[in-house]
Design a protein around this motif. Structure first.
Motif, PDB file in Angstrom:
ATOM      1  N   ASN A  15       0.820  -1.210   0.000  1.00  0.00           N
ATOM      2  CA  ASN A  15       0.000   0.000   0.000  1.00  0.00           C
ATOM      3  C   ASN A  15       0.853   1.259   0.000  1.00  0.00           C
ATOM      4  OD1 ASN A  15      -2.463  -1.302  -0.118  1.00  0.00           O
ATOM      5  ND2 ASN A  15      -2.572  -1.511   2.093  1.00  0.00           N
ATOM      6  N   LEU A  16       1.989   1.220   0.665  1.00  0.00           N
ATOM      7  CA  LEU A  16       2.922   2.347   0.574  1.00  0.00           C
ATOM      8  C   LEU A  16       3.432   2.496  -0.857  1.00  0.00           C
ATOM      9  CD1 LEU A  16       5.000   2.057   3.866  1.00  0.00           C
ATOM     10  CD2 LEU A  16       3.156   3.650   3.338  1.00  0.00           C
ATOM     11  N   CYS A  17       3.706   1.376  -1.514  1.00  0.00           N
ATOM     12  CA  CYS A  17       4.112   1.428  -2.925  1.00  0.00           C
ATOM     13  C   CYS A  17       2.986   1.954  -3.799  1.00  0.00           C
ATOM     14  CB  CYS A  17       4.555   0.049  -3.402  1.00  0.00           C
ATOM     15  SG  CYS A  17       6.115  -0.491  -2.704  1.00  0.00           S
ATOM     16  N   TYR A  18       1.745   1.638  -3.453  1.00  0.00           N
ATOM     17  CA  TYR A  18       0.605   2.184  -4.178  1.00  0.00           C
ATOM     18  C   TYR A  18       0.572   3.700  -4.065  1.00  0.00           C
ATOM     19  CZ  TYR A  18      -4.177   3.469  -5.323  1.00  0.00           C
ATOM     20  OH  TYR A  18      -5.273   4.079  -5.864  1.00  0.00           O
ATOM     21  N   LEU A  19       0.800   4.210  -2.861  1.00  0.00           N
ATOM     22  CA  LEU A  19       0.809   5.663  -2.667  1.00  0.00           C
ATOM     23  C   LEU A  19       1.962   6.313  -3.423  1.00  0.00           C
ATOM     24  CD1 LEU A  19      -0.108   5.896   1.116  1.00  0.00           C
ATOM     25  CD2 LEU A  19      -1.577   6.338  -0.855  1.00  0.00           C
ATOM     26  N   VAL A  20       3.132   5.652  -3.433  1.00  0.00           N
ATOM     27  CA  VAL A  20       4.282   6.174  -4.182  1.00  0.00           C
ATOM     28  C   VAL A  20       3.977   6.182  -5.672  1.00  0.00           C
ATOM     29  CG1 VAL A  20       6.668   5.665  -4.846  1.00  0.00           C
ATOM     30  CG2 VAL A  20       6.008   5.588  -2.455  1.00  0.00           C
ATOM     31  N   SER A  21       3.399   5.091  -6.185  1.00  0.00           N
ATOM     32  CA  SER A  21       3.095   5.040  -7.618  1.00  0.00           C
ATOM     33  C   SER A  21       2.009   6.046  -7.979  1.00  0.00           C
ATOM     34  CB  SER A  21       2.684   3.638  -8.025  1.00  0.00           C
ATOM     35  OG  SER A  21       1.487   3.265  -7.396  1.00  0.00           O
ATOM     36  N   TRP A  22       1.079   6.291  -7.074  1.00  0.00           N
ATOM     37  CA  TRP A  22       0.052   7.293  -7.319  1.00  0.00           C
ATOM     38  C   TRP A  22       0.685   8.684  -7.412  1.00  0.00           C
ATOM     39  CZ3 TRP A  22      -2.255  11.110  -4.046  1.00  0.00           C
ATOM     40  CH2 TRP A  22      -3.423  11.661  -4.566  1.00  0.00           C
ATOM     41  N   MET A  23       1.650   8.957  -6.518  1.00  0.00           N
ATOM     42  CA  MET A  23       2.351  10.242  -6.555  1.00  0.00           C
ATOM     43  C   MET A  23       3.203  10.365  -7.818  1.00  0.00           C
ATOM     44  SD  MET A  23       1.379  11.968  -3.985  1.00  0.00           S
ATOM     45  CE  MET A  23       2.586  13.249  -3.781  1.00  0.00           C
ATOM     46  N   LEU A  24       3.816   9.267  -8.247  1.00  0.00           N
ATOM     47  CA  LEU A  24       4.638   9.304  -9.457  1.00  0.00           C
ATOM     48  C   LEU A  24       3.798   9.586 -10.699  1.00  0.00           C
ATOM     49  CD1 LEU A  24       7.136   6.383  -8.845  1.00  0.00           C
ATOM     50  CD2 LEU A  24       7.640   8.825  -8.851  1.00  0.00           C
ATOM     51  N   ARG A  25       2.563   9.101 -10.707  1.00  0.00           N
ATOM     52  CA  ARG A  25       1.695   9.377 -11.851  1.00  0.00           C
ATOM     53  C   ARG A  25       1.287  10.838 -11.889  1.00  0.00           C
ATOM     54  NH1 ARG A  25      -3.155   5.384 -11.882  1.00  0.00           N
ATOM     55  NH2 ARG A  25      -2.970   5.711  -9.650  1.00  0.00           N
ATOM     56  N   MET A  26       1.253  11.498 -10.733  1.00  0.00           N
ATOM     57  CA  MET A  26       0.857  12.898 -10.666  1.00  0.00           C
ATOM     58  C   MET A  26       1.989  13.849 -11.071  1.00  0.00           C
ATOM     59  SD  MET A  26      -2.204  12.976  -9.847  1.00  0.00           S
ATOM     60  CE  MET A  26      -3.325  11.665  -9.474  1.00  0.00           C
ATOM     61  N   HIS A  27       3.226  13.410 -10.877  1.00  0.00           N
ATOM     62  CA  HIS A  27       4.376  14.262 -11.152  1.00  0.00           C
ATOM     63  C   HIS A  27       5.264  13.621 -12.211  1.00  0.00           C
ATOM     64  CE1 HIS A  27       3.293  16.661  -7.698  1.00  0.00           C
ATOM     65  NE2 HIS A  27       3.235  15.563  -6.963  1.00  0.00           N
ATOM     66  N   LEU A  77      -2.294  -1.067  11.377  1.00  0.00           N
ATOM     67  CA  LEU A  77      -1.975  -1.434   9.996  1.00  0.00           C
ATOM     68  C   LEU A  77      -3.201  -1.956   9.274  1.00  0.00           C
ATOM     69  CD1 LEU A  77       1.486  -3.209  10.321  1.00  0.00           C
ATOM     70  CD2 LEU A  77       1.002  -0.863   9.691  1.00  0.00           C
ATOM     71  N   PHE A  78      -4.039  -2.695   9.973  1.00  0.00           N
ATOM     72  CA  PHE A  78      -5.269  -3.206   9.366  1.00  0.00           C
ATOM     73  C   PHE A  78      -6.185  -2.067   8.950  1.00  0.00           C
ATOM     74  CE2 PHE A  78      -9.697  -4.589   9.861  1.00  0.00           C
ATOM     75  CZ  PHE A  78      -9.746  -5.532   8.851  1.00  0.00           C
ATOM     76  N   ILE A  79      -6.362  -1.083   9.808  1.00  0.00           N
ATOM     77  CA  ILE A  79      -7.226   0.062   9.492  1.00  0.00           C
ATOM     78  C   ILE A  79      -6.642   0.860   8.321  1.00  0.00           C
ATOM     79  CG2 ILE A  79      -8.109   2.259  10.391  1.00  0.00           C
ATOM     80  CD1 ILE A  79      -8.323   0.797  13.122  1.00  0.00           C
ATOM     81  N   PHE A  80      -5.319   1.058   8.325  1.00  0.00           N
ATOM     82  CA  PHE A  80      -4.664   1.748   7.205  1.00  0.00           C
ATOM     83  C   PHE A  80      -4.896   0.975   5.906  1.00  0.00           C
ATOM     84  CE2 PHE A  80      -0.949   2.260   4.442  1.00  0.00           C
ATOM     85  CZ  PHE A  80      -0.974   3.627   4.248  1.00  0.00           C
ATOM     86  N   ASN A  81      -4.758  -0.347   5.945  1.00  0.00           N
ATOM     87  CA  ASN A  81      -4.969  -1.161   4.746  1.00  0.00           C
ATOM     88  C   ASN A  81      -6.406  -1.062   4.257  1.00  0.00           C
ATOM     89  OD1 ASN A  81      -2.316  -1.995   4.751  1.00  0.00           O
ATOM     90  ND2 ASN A  81      -2.738  -3.927   5.787  1.00  0.00           N
ATOM     91  N   CYS A  82      -7.363  -0.993   5.173  1.00  0.00           N
ATOM     92  CA  CYS A  82      -8.763  -0.840   4.774  1.00  0.00           C
ATOM     93  C   CYS A  82      -9.002   0.506   4.095  1.00  0.00           C
ATOM     94  CB  CYS A  82      -9.674  -0.984   5.989  1.00  0.00           C
ATOM     95  SG  CYS A  82      -9.749  -2.646   6.651  1.00  0.00           S
ATOM     96  N   ILE A  83      -8.405   1.553   4.619  1.00  0.00           N
ATOM     97  CA  ILE A  83      -8.557   2.879   4.014  1.00  0.00           C
ATOM     98  C   ILE A  83      -7.952   2.914   2.616  1.00  0.00           C
ATOM     99  CG2 ILE A  83      -7.834   5.306   4.211  1.00  0.00           C
ATOM    100  CD1 ILE A  83      -8.092   4.910   7.279  1.00  0.00           C
ATOM    101  N   ILE A  84      -6.784   2.339   2.466  1.00  0.00           N
ATOM    102  CA  ILE A  84      -6.130   2.308   1.156  1.00  0.00           C
ATOM    103  C   ILE A  84      -6.923   1.436   0.177  1.00  0.00           C
ATOM    104  CG2 ILE A  84      -4.027   1.664  -0.096  1.00  0.00           C
ATOM    105  CD1 ILE A  84      -3.781   4.214   1.518  1.00  0.00           C
ATOM    106  N   LEU A  85      -7.526   0.349   0.659  1.00  0.00           N
ATOM    107  CA  LEU A  85      -8.347  -0.491  -0.213  1.00  0.00           C
ATOM    108  C   LEU A  85      -9.527   0.291  -0.747  1.00  0.00           C
ATOM    109  CD1 LEU A  85      -8.868  -3.267  -1.469  1.00  0.00           C
ATOM    110  CD2 LEU A  85     -10.255  -3.779   0.546  1.00  0.00           C
ATOM    111  N   ILE A  86     -10.131   1.125   0.072  1.00  0.00           N
ATOM    112  CA  ILE A  86     -11.227   1.959  -0.388  1.00  0.00           C
ATOM    113  C   ILE A  86     -10.756   2.890  -1.499  1.00  0.00           C
ATOM    114  CG2 ILE A  86     -12.787   3.832   0.311  1.00  0.00           C
ATOM    115  CD1 ILE A  86     -12.982   2.390   3.040  1.00  0.00           C
ATOM    116  N   LEU A  87      -9.560   3.464  -1.336  1.00  0.00           N
ATOM    117  CA  LEU A  87      -9.000   4.320  -2.389  1.00  0.00           C
ATOM    118  C   LEU A  87      -8.692   3.526  -3.654  1.00  0.00           C
ATOM    119  CD1 LEU A  87      -6.530   6.513  -0.312  1.00  0.00           C
ATOM    120  CD2 LEU A  87      -8.723   7.180  -1.271  1.00  0.00           C
ATOM    121  N   GLN A  88      -8.155   2.304  -3.485  1.00  0.00           N
ATOM    122  CA  GLN A  88      -7.797   1.481  -4.644  1.00  0.00           C
ATOM    123  C   GLN A  88      -9.031   1.078  -5.459  1.00  0.00           C
ATOM    124  OE1 GLN A  88      -5.764  -1.675  -2.655  1.00  0.00           O
ATOM    125  NE2 GLN A  88      -3.758  -0.711  -2.881  1.00  0.00           N
TER     126      GLN A  88
END
Length: 92
Positions: A15-27, A77-88
Motif C-alpha cells: 500500500n505504501l508502494c501504491y501511494l508512491v506510484s500514485w504520486m509518481l503518476r501525478m508528477h 496497519l489493518f485500518i490503514f490497509n482498509c482505508i487504502i483499499l477503499i481508495l484502490q
C-alpha cells in the motif's frame, strides 16, 4: 496467527508502494529513479489490491471465529490497509 501478521505487514508495504506510484503518476519522473518507480508501480498497482482484499477477508474471518485477538494483530496497519483499499477500489 503469525501468518496473518506477516500478510498484514506485506499489504502495508504494498500500500505504501501504491501511494508512491500514485504520486509518481501525478508528477514527472526523472530517469535516475526509474528502477525504483518500476517496482513501486508493480507492487502498488498490480499486487496491492488483490492481496489487500485477501488479507482483509482472512483477518475478518479469523476475528469472527475468535482465533485472532484484535490487539495482537496490528490493528493500526489493518485500518490503514482498509482505508487504502477503499481508495484502490475507487469507492471514495
Amino acid at each position: 496467527m503469525g501468518g496473518i501478521r506477516f500478510i498484514i505487514k506485506v499489504c502495508f508495504i504494498c500500500n505504501l508502494c501504491y501511494l508512491v506510484s500514485w504520486m509518481l503518476r501525478m508528477h514527472e519522473q526523472s530517469g535516475d529513479m526509474s528502477y525504483l518507480s518500476k517496482h513501486a508501480v508493480i507492487m502498488g498497482l498490480i499486487i496491492a489490491a488483490p492481496l489487500n482484499i485477501l488479507a482483509i477477508l482472512w483477518f475478518l474471518a479469523l476475528l469472527l471465529r475468535k482465533r485472532l485477538i484484535w490487539k495482537e494483530a496490528h490493528p493500526i496497519l489493518f485500518i490503514f490497509n482498509c482505508i487504502i483499499l477503499i481508495l484502490q477500489l475507487g469507492i471514495v
